[in-house]
Write an enzyme that holds these catalytic residues in place. Structure first.
Site, PDB file in Angstrom:
ATOM      1  N   ASP A 126       0.827  -1.210   0.000  1.00 17.29           N
ATOM      2  CA  ASP A 126       0.000   0.000   0.000  1.00 17.29           C
ATOM      3  C   ASP A 126       0.863   1.262   0.000  1.00 17.29           C
ATOM      4  O   ASP A 126       0.547   2.237  -0.688  1.00 17.29           O
ATOM      5  CB  ASP A 126      -0.922  -0.004   1.233  1.00 17.29           C
ATOM      6  CG  ASP A 126      -2.224   0.735   0.984  1.00 17.29           C
ATOM      7  OD1 ASP A 126      -2.333   1.414  -0.054  1.00 17.29           O
ATOM      8  OD2 ASP A 126      -3.134   0.653   1.827  1.00 17.29           O
ATOM      9  N   HIS A 164      -8.263  -2.561   7.947  1.00 19.62           N
ATOM     10  CA  HIS A 164      -7.214  -1.846   7.228  1.00 19.62           C
ATOM     11  C   HIS A 164      -7.540  -0.359   7.315  1.00 19.62           C
ATOM     12  O   HIS A 164      -8.544   0.087   6.772  1.00 19.62           O
ATOM     13  CB  HIS A 164      -7.234  -2.345   5.772  1.00 19.62           C
ATOM     14  CG  HIS A 164      -6.316  -1.635   4.841  1.00 19.62           C
ATOM     15  ND1 HIS A 164      -5.118  -2.174   4.446  1.00 19.62           N
ATOM     16  CD2 HIS A 164      -6.418  -0.444   4.199  1.00 19.62           C
ATOM     17  CE1 HIS A 164      -4.521  -1.342   3.593  1.00 19.62           C
ATOM     18  NE2 HIS A 164      -5.298  -0.286   3.423  1.00 19.62           N
ATOM     19  N   HIS A 218      -6.523   3.872   7.307  1.00 17.16           N
ATOM     20  CA  HIS A 218      -5.659   4.968   6.877  1.00 17.16           C
ATOM     21  C   HIS A 218      -5.784   6.107   7.887  1.00 17.16           C
ATOM     22  O   HIS A 218      -6.778   6.212   8.594  1.00 17.16           O
ATOM     23  CB  HIS A 218      -6.053   5.433   5.469  1.00 17.16           C
ATOM     24  CG  HIS A 218      -5.519   4.542   4.396  1.00 17.16           C
ATOM     25  ND1 HIS A 218      -4.592   4.939   3.483  1.00 17.16           N
ATOM     26  CD2 HIS A 218      -5.775   3.241   4.109  1.00 17.16           C
ATOM     27  CE1 HIS A 218      -4.301   3.938   2.666  1.00 17.16           C
ATOM     28  NE2 HIS A 218      -5.010   2.882   3.015  1.00 17.16           N
ATOM     29  N   CYS A 247      -2.236   9.891   0.296  1.00 17.96           N
ATOM     30  CA  CYS A 247      -3.578   9.806  -0.245  1.00 17.96           C
ATOM     31  C   CYS A 247      -3.634  10.767  -1.411  1.00 17.96           C
ATOM     32  O   CYS A 247      -3.451  11.970  -1.232  1.00 17.96           O
ATOM     33  CB  CYS A 247      -4.576  10.187   0.848  1.00 17.96           C
ATOM     34  SG  CYS A 247      -6.243  10.281   0.235  1.00 17.96           S
ATOM     35  N   ASN A 302      -1.318   4.783   5.409  1.00 21.45           N
ATOM     36  CA  ASN A 302      -1.879   3.856   6.393  1.00 21.45           C
ATOM     37  C   ASN A 302      -1.531   4.337   7.800  1.00 21.45           C
ATOM     38  O   ASN A 302      -0.634   5.161   7.980  1.00 21.45           O
ATOM     39  CB  ASN A 302      -1.266   2.465   6.220  1.00 21.45           C
ATOM     40  CG  ASN A 302      -1.554   1.875   4.864  1.00 21.45           C
ATOM     41  OD1 ASN A 302      -0.731   1.963   3.961  1.00 21.45           O
ATOM     42  ND2 ASN A 302      -2.722   1.297   4.704  1.00 21.45           N
TER      43      ASN A 302
END
Ligand code: ZN
Length: 313
Positions: free
Chosen positions: A15, A211, A213, A244, A253
Site C-alpha cells: 500500500d 485496514h 488509513h 492519499c 496507512n
C-alpha cells in the site's frame, strides 16, 4: 480483552510503495522484510500481482514472496486483483491472498473496471481454484471490503451495503472478509457499527481484520474502536509510508510504530520489539530519499523506562 493474539500486518511494501513515485530497489525491500520480521512482525503484505505496466513499483512481487517465505514463522501476504493474480500468488507460494472488493460500485468500476456481479464471479473462480489445491498449498483467501466507510466518488456508504457484499463474498467462497477504510472516512463510532453489523451477517470468525488509513488523523482512534470489538488483525505501514492522492500532505496507512506503541503501552502483546522496529525506518530513509516518513513515536522516542514497568508489575 481478545482471545486471539493481536496481529500487526505490515502493508507498507504494497500500500505504501504503490502510492509513491519512487521505485524501491528489490534488495532494499528484502532488507526491509528481513529487518521487520526480526523486530517481531509476523505478517507482511509484500506486494500485489498486478501487471507491472500498471504498478512498476511492485513488479518484483513474485521474487519477494519467494524470499519472504524463507523467513521462519512469517505469514507472506499479497494482494491479487483477479484469478490470474491469484494463480501467480499460488505459484510463488503466498500464504495469504487478498482480493480488493470495493463496496462503492463506482469506485470498483473506476479502479478495477468491474461491477459487483463481475467481482463476485472473480471471487468464485478464485475459491474454486483454491479448492483444487492440496490443503497445505492453499493460501488463506480474504476479500477486503474497501471503501467500507466512505468513498471519494460516492461519499457516504451505508453500512447495510457493506453487510450485503460481505455476505455475497462469503457465499462466493472466500475464507473471510476484512474492512478497509481506503480514503480515511471512518470514525470510531462507524467502526463499531460496521464491525457489529457485518459480523451479525457473516459471523464473528469471518471478520477479524481491519485496514485503516490516517488521512484525517483518526487512524489510531479507529484502531482502538476495532480492538474493543475484538478485531485482532490490524494493517499498518512502517513510517505511514504512502499517502492519499485525494488529500495532499496526508499520511497513508496508520503508522506501524505508533500502532505497536499504543498496543504495547496498553499491555496488549504484539510480539514486536519497538526499539528494533524504529530502527527499520533507516532502511526506508536510505532507499527512498525525499519521501515523507511519518510517526509520532519515532519523532519523540520511547518514553523513559518504557517496557520496564510492564515487566516489573
Ligand atoms: Zn489502503
Amino acid at each position: 480483552m481478545n482471545e486471539r493474539p493481536i496481529l500487526v500486518s505490515e502493508v507498507g511494501l504494497r500500500d505504501g510503495l504503490q502510492s509513491i513515485g519512487s521505485i524501491m530497489p528489490t534488495e532494499a525491500k528484502m532488507e526491509w522484510i528481513r529487518a521487520e520480521a526480526a523486530a517481531g512482525i509476523r505478517e507482511l503484505e509484500v506486494g500485489s500481482f498486478v501487471p507491472a505496466k500498471l504498478l512498476p513499483q511492485l513488479a518484483d512481487t513474485a521474487a519477494l514472496v519467494r524470499f519472504a517465505r524463507t523467513i521462519p514463522g512469517l505469514t507472506v501476504a499479497v494482494l491479487v486483483p483477479n484469478l490470474r493474480g491469484a494463480e501467480a500468488a499460488i505459484e510463488a507460494g503466498a500464504h495469504k491472498i487478498t482480493l480488493p472488493c470495493s463496496v462503492s460500485e463506482t469506485h470498483s468500476l473506476r479502479n478495477l473496471r468491474r461491477s459487483h456481479a463481475q467481482l463476485l464471479e472473480e471471487a468464485r473462480a478464485i475459491a474454486q481454484a483454491l479448492r483444487a489445491l492440496p490443503r497445505e498449498r492453499r493460501p488463506h483467501f480474504e476479500c477486503s471490503l474497501s471503501t467500507a466507510f466512505g468513498c471519494t466518488l460516492e461519499g457516504h456508504i451505508a453500512p447495510a451495503r457493506v453487510a450485503v457484499l460481505a455476505e455475497q463474498l462469503m457465499a462466493a467462497g472466500c475464507d473471510e472478509v476484512g474492512l478497509a477504510d481506503t480514503s480515511g472516512y471512518a470514525d470510531p463510532g462507524a467502526v463499531r457499527r460496521v464491525v457489529r453489523l457485518v459480523r451479525s451477517v457473516v459471523g464473528q470468525d469471518a471478520l477479524t481484520g481491519i485496514h485503516l488509513h490516517n488521512t484525517r488523523g483518526l487512524g489510531l482512534a479507529n484502531a482502538l474502536a476495532a480492538l474493543e470489538q475484538n478485531v485482532t488483525t490490524f494493517d499498518s505501514s512502517l513510517a505511514g509510508l504512502g499517502g492519499c492522492p485525494f488529500a495532499p500532505g496526508a499520511s497513508g496507512n496508520i503508522v506501524t510504530e505508533d500502532l505497536c506503541f499504543m498496543l504495547e503501552a496498553m499491555g496488549v502483546d504484539t510480539g514486536v520489539d519497538l526499539a528494533a522496529l524504529l530502527r527499520v525506518r533507516a532502511v526506508l530513509s536510505r532507499a527512498l530519499p525525499g519521501e515523507s516518513l511519518y510517526g509520532f513515536t519515532a519523532e519523540a522516542g520511547l518514553p523513559l523506562g518504557f517496557g520496564a514497568t510492564a515487566q516489573a508489575e
